[in-house]
Design an enzyme around this catalytic site. Structure first.
Site, PDB file in Angstrom:
ATOM      1  CD  GLU A  33      14.658  -8.227 -10.096  1.00  0.00           C
ATOM      2  OE1 GLU A  33      15.331  -9.247  -9.854  1.00  0.00           O
ATOM      3  OE2 GLU A  33      13.566  -7.973  -9.561  1.00  0.00           O
ATOM      4  CG  HIS A  34      18.973  -7.561 -14.120  1.00  0.00           C
ATOM      5  ND1 HIS A  34      19.429  -8.646 -14.823  1.00  0.00           N
ATOM      6  CD2 HIS A  34      17.651  -7.460 -14.383  1.00  0.00           C
ATOM      7  CE1 HIS A  34      18.414  -9.185 -15.500  1.00  0.00           C
ATOM      8  NE2 HIS A  34      17.324  -8.491 -15.246  1.00  0.00           N
ATOM      9  CG  ASP A  36      21.832 -12.010  -8.808  1.00  0.00           C
ATOM     10  OD1 ASP A  36      21.941 -11.481  -9.935  1.00  0.00           O
ATOM     11  OD2 ASP A  36      21.306 -13.126  -8.638  1.00  0.00           O
ATOM     12  CB  SER A  67       6.864 -32.900 -14.277  1.00  0.00           C
ATOM     13  OG  SER A  67       6.176 -31.692 -13.981  1.00  0.00           O
ATOM     14  CG  LEU A 127       6.638 -15.888  -9.583  1.00  0.00           C
ATOM     15  CD1 LEU A 127       5.238 -16.258  -9.105  1.00  0.00           C
ATOM     16  CD2 LEU A 127       7.086 -14.588  -8.922  1.00  0.00           C
ATOM     17  CB  SER A 128      12.771 -18.808  -8.834  1.00  0.00           C
ATOM     18  OG  SER A 128      13.494 -17.673  -9.104  1.00  0.00           O
ATOM     19  CD  GLU A 162      19.346 -21.849 -13.625  1.00  0.00           C
ATOM     20  OE1 GLU A 162      18.808 -22.356 -12.634  1.00  0.00           O
ATOM     21  OE2 GLU A 162      18.723 -21.175 -14.464  1.00  0.00           O
ATOM     22  CG  ASP A 174      16.481 -16.573  -9.019  1.00  0.00           C
ATOM     23  OD1 ASP A 174      16.314 -15.428  -8.556  1.00  0.00           O
ATOM     24  OD2 ASP A 174      16.497 -16.821 -10.238  1.00  0.00           O
TER      25      ASP A 174
HETATM   26  C1  GLA Z   1      17.164 -14.090 -12.637  1.00  0.00           C
HETATM   27  C2  GLA Z   1      18.482 -14.695 -12.145  1.00  0.00           C
HETATM   28  C3  GLA Z   1      18.928 -14.021 -10.847  1.00  0.00           C
HETATM   29  C4  GLA Z   1      18.935 -12.504 -10.989  1.00  0.00           C
HETATM   30  C5  GLA Z   1      17.617 -11.992 -11.585  1.00  0.00           C
HETATM   31  C6  GLA Z   1      17.648 -10.518 -11.889  1.00  0.00           C
HETATM   32  O1  GLA Z   1      16.130 -14.376 -11.744  1.00  0.00           O
HETATM   33  O2  GLA Z   1      18.342 -16.070 -11.931  1.00  0.00           O
HETATM   34  O3  GLA Z   1      20.190 -14.504 -10.475  1.00  0.00           O
HETATM   35  O4  GLA Z   1      20.027 -12.072 -11.742  1.00  0.00           O
HETATM   36  O5  GLA Z   1      17.286 -12.692 -12.782  1.00  0.00           O
HETATM   37  O6  GLA Z   1      17.725  -9.771 -10.728  1.00  0.00           O
END
Ligand code: GLA
Length: 387
Positions: A33-34, A36, A67, A127-128, A162, A174
């Site tokens: 996490e964090h 990328d 939507s 969850l993107s 984005e 993501d």
């Molecule tokens: C969000 C960002 C990703 C990543 C995560 C943390 O989901 O979109 O690119 O940096 O946070 O891991």
């Protein structure tokens, strides 16, 4: 689902002849996490939940969006001649951003479309849902207009839109996890060069459970961009003494040796997380390959502690969910997932412990936070497709 959304499309846009149905998944990150945007590794997977879309070409340049998740907004109208971000465009800034990005990459969208979406990823849950809409839009454009792009290109275009259109400085995780998703596999991705391998997730008698804190957040209003800047400054300070391109180039020992070059305690903690989390992710994948799920879970727990204490992106909601999870027998590992500051946790829980897990963690969360969390037992699914 296909029937329901086609019917809704007909209701909203008059008829559904020539309309086609598509799907793109959401994602959960198991560990890494964090990392990328720090040249490190990540280990996410696509889910079987995601965003459904119905699309149809138009003969003019108009864009009409609807939507089912935001029915109160009705049809949001726009045009290919107006691909600029705006507050009024609301969620349609995501599909419009992707159309804009295709144009920037030399693939001008030739005509307008009607697009209806229906997602079953909880919005703002981490969850993107937004990356899912981006990859879905890219996939629709490719399918509809025959653009010559790979799924990896769709990930990069989604991230570009984005960053540049929606002004969120996210990394590639993501969009990559969603565009490249493969059933029952997580993706071990090196964000330094985008090399990756699939790793089968065989949990033998356990499942992935997501707990949604219901604390809403958007990356834009979180401290996401601030963390990125802290890491960039720490990297520049380290580069005064060591020859590295990213924080991901350092292992723990090399970091400890060089760390005094970082001029602030806060930035040192941020960089420490990035370095240690990257190493942890590599070890976690090794453990999984050796069928050591218990070790994988332990590393997930360590990841959470580092995100809580060094990176400081958790908060009371996520900490409560994770710390209560750790107390439940049969929980192999539990951590926050995604950007943090709200959103979800991911846990690996033995099959026979799942009901008890949901009951215990759910009750403790409600008691402490004052509102309920939601729980989802999830499965790992494939990437985008036409249905
Ligand atoms: C969000 C960002 C990703 C990543 C995560 C943390 O989901 O979109 O690119 O940096 O946070 O891991």
């Amino acid at each position: 689902m296909k029937e329901t959304i086609l019917k809704k499309f007909e209701e909203v846009f008059g008829d559904n002849s020539d309309a086609k149905v598509y799907f793109a998944p959401g994602r959960v990150n198991l560990i890494g996490e964090h990392t990328d945007y720090n040249g490190g590794h990540v280990f996410p997977c696509a889910l079987t939940i995601g965003t459904y879309g119905v699309a149809r070409k138009r003969t003019d340049n108009r864009l009409r969006f609807y939507s089912m998740n935001f029915e109160q907004l009705g049809i949001i109208e726009s045009s290919l001649d107006d691909l600029v971000p705006s507050k009024e465009a609301d969620w349609t800034n995501y599909p419009k951003g992707v159309m804009w990005a295709f144009g920037e990459k030399g693939m001008k969208v030739p005509c307008g479309m009607d697009l209806l979406l229906n997602g079953n990823i909880p919005n703002g849950s981490g969850l993107s849902s937004s990356a899912s809409v981006e990859v879905l839009t890219g996939f629709i454009l490719k399918d509809m207009f025959g653009f010559d792009v790979t799924n990896q290109d769709l990930a990069l275009i989604g991230q570009y839109s984005e960053n540049q259109y929606n002004k969120v400085n996210c990394g590639i995780m993501d969009q990559f996890a969603i565009a490249m998703g493969k059933k029952d596999n997580a993706i071990f991705l090196d964000t330094a060069d985008l090399s990756y391998e699939y790793a089968p997730i065989v949990l033998k008698g356990a499942k992935i459970v997501i707990a949604c804190s219901n604390k809403k957040r958007g990356l834009g209003d979180s401290k996401y961009n601030e963390r990125r800047e802290e890491c960039e400054t720490a990297l520049a300070e380290l580069q005064q003494t060591v020859d590295i391109k990213t924080l991901g180039d350092l292992d723990e020992a090399a970091f400890e040796q060089a760390a005094s070059a970082i001029q602030s305690d806060v930035r040192r903690k941020r960089a420490k997380h990035a370095v240690y989390e990257n190493q942890r992710t590599m070890r976690a994948v090794e453990a999984l390959k050796a069928n050591n799920v218990a070790r994988f879970g332990q590393l997930m727990n360590e990841s959470h502690i580092s995100l809580r204490d060094d990176y400081e992106v958790t908060g009371i909601e996520l900490d409560t969910l994770v710390e209560e999870a750790w107390k439940v027998e049969g929980v192999i590992g539990s951590r926050m997932t995604g950007a943090g500051f709200g959103g979800c946790t991911v846990s690996i829980v033995k099959d026979e412990a799942i009901d008890n897990f949901i009951e215990k963690v759910g009750a403790a969360y409600k008691e402490k936070i004052g509102y309920a969390a939601d729980f989802y037992v999830v499965e790992i699914g494939d990437g985008p497709r036409a249905l």
